[in-house]
Design a protein around this motif. Structure first.
Motif, PDB file in Angstrom:
ATOM      1  N   GLU A   1       0.832  -1.206   0.000  1.00 34.45           N
ATOM      2  CA  GLU A   1       0.000   0.000   0.000  1.00 34.45           C
ATOM      3  C   GLU A   1       0.863   1.252   0.000  1.00 34.45           C
ATOM      4  OE1 GLU A   1      -3.708   1.917   2.578  1.00 34.45           O
ATOM      5  OE2 GLU A   1      -3.113  -0.180   2.861  1.00 34.45           O
TER       6      GLU A   1
ATOM      7  N   LEU B   1       1.149   4.278  -2.885  1.00 39.32           N
ATOM      8  CA  LEU B   1       0.996   5.696  -2.555  1.00 39.32           C
ATOM      9  C   LEU B   1       2.167   6.522  -3.091  1.00 39.32           C
ATOM     10  CD1 LEU B   1      -0.379   5.303   1.057  1.00 39.32           C
ATOM     11  CD2 LEU B   1      -1.446   6.735  -0.696  1.00 39.32           C
TER      12      LEU B   1
ATOM     13  N   GLN C   1      -6.088   2.208  -2.885  1.00 38.96           N
ATOM     14  CA  GLN C   1      -4.901   2.844  -3.463  1.00 38.96           C
ATOM     15  C   GLN C   1      -4.644   2.337  -4.884  1.00 38.96           C
ATOM     16  OE1 GLN C   1      -4.079   5.361  -1.948  1.00 38.96           O
ATOM     17  NE2 GLN C   1      -4.906   4.930   0.087  1.00 38.96           N
TER      18      GLN C   1
END
Length: 329
Positions: free
Chosen positions: A16, A20, A245
């Motif tokens: 994750e 990002l 995401q």
């Protein structure tokens, strides 16, 4: 004739977090057209970058003991790097031969993770998260979605902790009106993404529309292929999770539902975050380490999320993934 410019990019081990920060890597792909890339990631994060243009090598560094770093050193030390980017913030690159180096320092309090990544490269414009998809990746996704080009609502009901999971029946209450006759995505299909473990939630959500208008992808695609599938969606709604995401990195207008986590740091970039009635501090008062088996998300009603989704659709804005101007790194 352009001279080869080798870039070593060390991605975060957490998938994750790596997504990002992915806008920083995408920026380099666009901004330095004569660069090739060696990307280091964990078993979870490395596969997300498998289709990066001009990828020379993809290295998995899953464990981070002394001998693991030595093994990595032996694989990269012979190259004189044009640029080394270390998103893990280690001292590994200090002795590598390189022209330039960009290493994550202490994150600034209150700054979104996407902005933190841009700050590492000293970018004035903040590039949105973005992943790349090759033909085979798109083909795997398209084989399950089919050729229909009508509206597609994507839902990600999974999360890595029960405290972050919004009840599946509330996702259904959002999906139903959006896809119903007279809704903003009328006649469209519902696509559910996630892991095998999300099948029970998917069973509840798929009842919101006729069975022939449901695409269940949970557990059927890799994460990169899932992101490619999400790139075909008109809208995404999901929990605070990797799937949200991935939707953002696929360029999909996204709505994330949040509770015991900080949406100011990891909310869907250029999307919408919806919180329940409690602040993060109030959740911490009940669950100091944010790790107890508590259904924290029960305080967020479906109608609030539905209003937010309708508002985002009315704007008809997709996250911008255009390449920024070339900066001095």
């Amino acid at each position: 004739m352009n001279v080869r410019f080798p870039i070593l990019y060390i991605a975060e081990a957490d998938a994750e977090a790596a997504v990002l920060s992915s806008g920083a890597l995408a920026h380099l792909v666009d901004a330095v057209p004569h660069a090739d890339f060696t990307i280091v990631g964990s078993a979870a994060s490395a596969p997300l970058f498998a289709d990066t243009p001009r990828l020379r090598r993809l290295i998995v560094l899953d464990r981070t003991g002394r001998w693991d770093w030595i093994a990595l050193w032996n694989q990269v030390r012979e190259t004189k790097w044009g640029l080394v980017v270390d998103m893990r913030g280690t001292k590994f690159s200090e002795r590598l031969r390189r022209q330039r180096r960009a290493v994550r320092g202490a994150d600034l309090p209150g700054l979104h993770a996407v902005e933190q990544a841009a700050r590492i490269l000293q970018l004035d414009d903040v590039p949105a998260p973005r992943l790349f998809f090759g033909e085979e990746t798109h083909a795997a996704a398209d084989a399950l979605i089919g050729p229909d080009t009508g509206p597609l609502l994507a839902v990600g009901p999974g999360a890595d902790w029960i405290g972050k999971r919004w009840p599946a029946e509330r996702f259904a209450k959002v999906a139903g009106p959006l896809l119903a006759e007279g809704g903003p995505l009328a006649g469209g299909r519902l696509m559910i993404v996630g892991e095998d473990a999300d099948r029970d939630a998917a069973h509840t959500i798929r009842l919101a529309v006729p069975r022939n208008r449901v695409i269940e992808l949970q557990g059927k695609l890799t994460r990169l292929q899932t992101a490619a599938a999400l790139s075909r969606a008109s809208l995404y709604v999901g929990n605070d999770s990797l799937w949200t995401q991935l939707a953002v990195a696929a360029g999909v207008p996204s709505v994330g539902v949040f509770g015991p986590s900080d949406d100011s740091l990891a909310g869907p970039w250029q999307g919408v975050s919806i919180r329940g009635e409690r602040s993060l501090e109030e959740f911490r008062a009940v669950d100091p380490r944010l790790n107890q088996a508590i259904h924290h998300m029960l305080g967020l009603p479906a109608d609030r999320v539905l209003r937010a989704v309708r508002g985002l659709l009315a704007k008809k804005v997709r996250p911008a993934n255009e390449a920024p101007q070339i900066p001095e790194v």
